[in-house]
Design a protein around this motif. Structure first.
Motif, short mmCIF file in Angstrom:
data_model
loop_
_atom_site.label_atom_id
_atom_site.label_comp_id
_atom_site.label_asym_id
_atom_site.label_seq_id
_atom_site.Cartn_x
_atom_site.Cartn_y
_atom_site.Cartn_z
N GLU A 137 2.85 -16.09 -9.74
CA GLU A 137 2.27 -15.06 -8.88
C GLU A 137 2.96 -13.72 -9.18
O GLU A 137 3.63 -13.12 -8.35
CB GLU A 137 2.43 -15.44 -7.40
N MET A 138 2.76 -13.27 -10.41
CA MET A 138 3.54 -12.13 -10.91
C MET A 138 3.19 -10.81 -10.24
O MET A 138 3.99 -9.88 -10.25
CB MET A 138 3.38 -12.04 -12.42
N GLY A 139 2.01 -10.71 -9.68
CA GLY A 139 1.66 -9.47 -9.00
C GLY A 139 2.54 -9.18 -7.82
O GLY A 139 2.58 -8.04 -7.33
N HIS A 140 3.28 -10.18 -7.36
CA HIS A 140 4.07 -10.03 -6.15
C HIS A 140 5.58 -10.08 -6.40
O HIS A 140 6.34 -10.30 -5.46
CB HIS A 140 3.63 -11.05 -5.11
N PHE A 141 5.99 -9.89 -7.67
CA PHE A 141 7.42 -9.61 -7.80
C PHE A 141 7.59 -8.12 -7.51
O PHE A 141 6.76 -7.29 -7.85
CB PHE A 141 7.99 -10.09 -9.13
N ARG A 142 8.69 -7.80 -6.84
CA ARG A 142 8.84 -6.46 -6.29
C ARG A 142 9.54 -5.53 -7.28
O ARG A 142 10.60 -5.85 -7.80
CB ARG A 142 9.56 -6.51 -4.95
N VAL A 143 8.93 -4.38 -7.50
CA VAL A 143 9.46 -3.43 -8.47
C VAL A 143 10.04 -2.19 -7.81
O VAL A 143 10.79 -1.44 -8.43
CB VAL A 143 8.37 -3.02 -9.49
N VAL A 144 9.71 -1.95 -6.54
CA VAL A 144 10.24 -0.80 -5.79
C VAL A 144 10.73 -1.30 -4.44
O VAL A 144 9.92 -1.67 -3.59
CB VAL A 144 9.17 0.29 -5.58
N PRO A 145 12.03 -1.34 -4.22
CA PRO A 145 12.54 -1.78 -2.91
C PRO A 145 11.94 -0.94 -1.78
O PRO A 145 11.95 0.30 -1.85
CB PRO A 145 14.05 -1.57 -3.03
N ASP A 146 11.39 -1.61 -0.78
CA ASP A 146 10.80 -0.92 0.37
C ASP A 146 9.73 0.08 -0.05
O ASP A 146 9.56 1.14 0.56
CB ASP A 146 11.88 -0.22 1.20
N GLY A 147 8.96 -0.26 -1.10
CA GLY A 147 7.91 0.61 -1.58
C GLY A 147 6.61 0.45 -0.80
O GLY A 147 6.62 0.13 0.39
N ARG A 148 5.49 0.66 -1.48
CA ARG A 148 4.19 0.59 -0.81
C ARG A 148 3.96 -0.79 -0.21
O ARG A 148 4.32 -1.81 -0.79
CB ARG A 148 3.07 0.89 -1.81
N ARG A 149 3.32 -0.79 0.95
CA ARG A 149 3.01 -2.06 1.61
C ARG A 149 1.96 -2.82 0.81
O ARG A 149 0.99 -2.25 0.32
CB ARG A 149 2.51 -1.82 3.02
N CYS A 150 2.15 -4.15 0.69
CA CYS A 150 1.24 -5.00 -0.06
C CYS A 150 0.53 -5.94 0.90
O CYS A 150 1.05 -6.28 1.97
CB CYS A 150 2.02 -5.81 -1.11
N GLY A 151 -0.65 -6.39 0.49
CA GLY A 151 -1.41 -7.33 1.31
C GLY A 151 -0.72 -8.66 1.52
O GLY A 151 -1.09 -9.41 2.44
N CYS A 152 0.27 -8.97 0.69
CA CYS A 152 1.00 -10.24 0.84
C CYS A 152 1.99 -10.19 1.99
O CYS A 152 2.55 -11.22 2.37
CB CYS A 152 1.72 -10.59 -0.46
N GLY A 153 2.24 -8.97 2.54
CA GLY A 153 3.20 -8.83 3.63
C GLY A 153 4.50 -8.18 3.22
O GLY A 153 5.27 -7.73 4.09
N ASN A 154 4.77 -8.11 1.92
CA ASN A 154 5.98 -7.45 1.44
C ASN A 154 5.69 -6.00 1.08
O ASN A 154 4.56 -5.52 1.18
CB ASN A 154 6.54 -8.19 0.21
N ARG A 155 6.71 -5.32 0.62
CA ARG A 155 6.59 -3.94 0.16
C ARG A 155 7.07 -3.85 -1.28
O ARG A 155 7.99 -4.55 -1.68
CB ARG A 155 7.41 -2.98 1.02
N GLY A 156 6.45 -2.94 -2.05
CA GLY A 156 6.93 -2.64 -3.39
C GLY A 156 6.52 -3.61 -4.46
O GLY A 156 7.11 -3.64 -5.54
#
Length: 322
Positions: free
Chosen positions: A156-175
């Motif tokens: 699920e590579m689209g959801h590894f985070r590249v910007v700490p506390d970045g843009r909100r994602c539909g998965c619930g995380n940011r960045g």
């Protein structure tokens, strides 16, 4: 000639095809997905399978490519963001309805397998498929085998985070990576540029009906092909993030090739050339290691159907041997 049926189940459509052992789709059908009703979704899958099975009686198995987390037994969809599937035993339900062996696989994995066997990845045993679409999906082939992870939900590579506390994602995380290197990210960049620099983004605004909100992916691609500086800048921004992500994946996986699919891949070299530049700039040990090839996927929207059908062909043989 061994025939199987591949079914690509997404949030808006169920597309199915009869596929031979050379990866050729002999016939396709498509239906809208009743995405809010799991029972009706299973019945729609069964409907398209029965329609195709009625024309090709020699069909031996069915592969379902599902946009969601599929468990390690390739039978249950644990979670699907665009479908009402939660712990859904979809293999059992569809097998009961169609009377054939069924294999369930994540749609990104099915696409990667299709490209590896019959598309741009032929002959490469170590590859990563990155689908730059609305979000980012993908799949990983290691030593000729599909990598799924311990619980079946790897890649699920689209959801590894590249910007700490970045843009909100539909998965619930940011960045997450897909917030910076996907089709949605391209549109975000174009609209943002049109708001803050309308004089620079004149062509984009023209194509968008005069409003930043009217700009979508096709308009950005059209303007870029025309040589519009603002659109090309948006592509370079997305390519920068994509190339950096590929460099990180290369540091971990060391593939021989990256296959770029998804809707953004239609841009061809407009996207690929700056991705290659950003990748080489970010790659660890650059100048002292072989570079993987970065190429466009070949099968397009058919890859998921072809890959799912071929995985269904392989899995029943494995089960029979146990």
């Amino acid at each position: 000639m061994a025939l199987t049926i591949g079914v690509d189940v997404g949030g808006t459509k169920v597309a199915a095809g009869v596929v031979d052992d050379r990866g050729t789709i002999l016939e396709k059908v498509r239906r809208p997905t009743p995405s809010t009703n799991p029972k009706e979704t299973a019945e729609t899958i069964a409907e398209v399978v029965e329609l195709l099975k009625g024309k090709y009686a020699e069909v031996s198995a069915v592969g379902l490519g599902a946009a969601g987390f599929v468990d390690e037994t390739r039978s249950t969809v644990l979670f699907a963001p665009n479908l009402a599937w939660r712990e859904e035993p979809i293999r059992e339900k569809v097998e009961h309805l169609v009377g054939l062996p069924v294999v369930v696989e994540n749609d990104g994995n099915a696409t990667a397998w299709g490209e590896a066997k019959f598309g741009a990845g032929r002959g490469e045993n170590f590859l990563v498929l990155v689908a730059l679409g609305t979000g980012i999906g993908g799949g990983i082939i290691i030593n000729g085998e599909l990598y799924r992870g311990r619980f079946g939900i790897g890649a699920e590579m689209g959801h590894f985070r590249v910007v700490p506390d970045g843009r909100r994602c539909g998965c619930g995380n940011r960045g997450c990576w897909e917030q910076y290197a996907s089709g949605n990210a391209l549109v975000h960049e174009a609209r943002d540029l049109a708001r803050v620099a309308p004089a620079m983004a004149g062509r984009l605004l023209e194509l968008g009906g005069g409003r930043p909100e009217g700009i979508s992916g096709p308009e950005v691609s059209q303007a870029a092909r025309e040589g519009d500086k603002a659109a090309l800048e948006c592509f370079r921004t997305i390519a920068h993030w994509a190339g950096q992500g590929l460099a990180d994946l290369s540091a971990i996986l060391d593939p021989g090739a990256f296959i770029i699919g998804g809707g953004l891949s239609d841009a061809g070299d407009l996207l690929l050339d700056p991705i290659r530049v950003a990748f080489e700039e970010a790659l660890t040990g650059r100048g002292h290691r072989p570079l993987p090839d970065i190429r466009i996927a070949e099968l397009g929207s058919a890859a998921g159907i072809v890959g799912a059908a071929d995985l269904a062909r392989v899995r029943p043989l494995q089960d029979a041997a146990v």
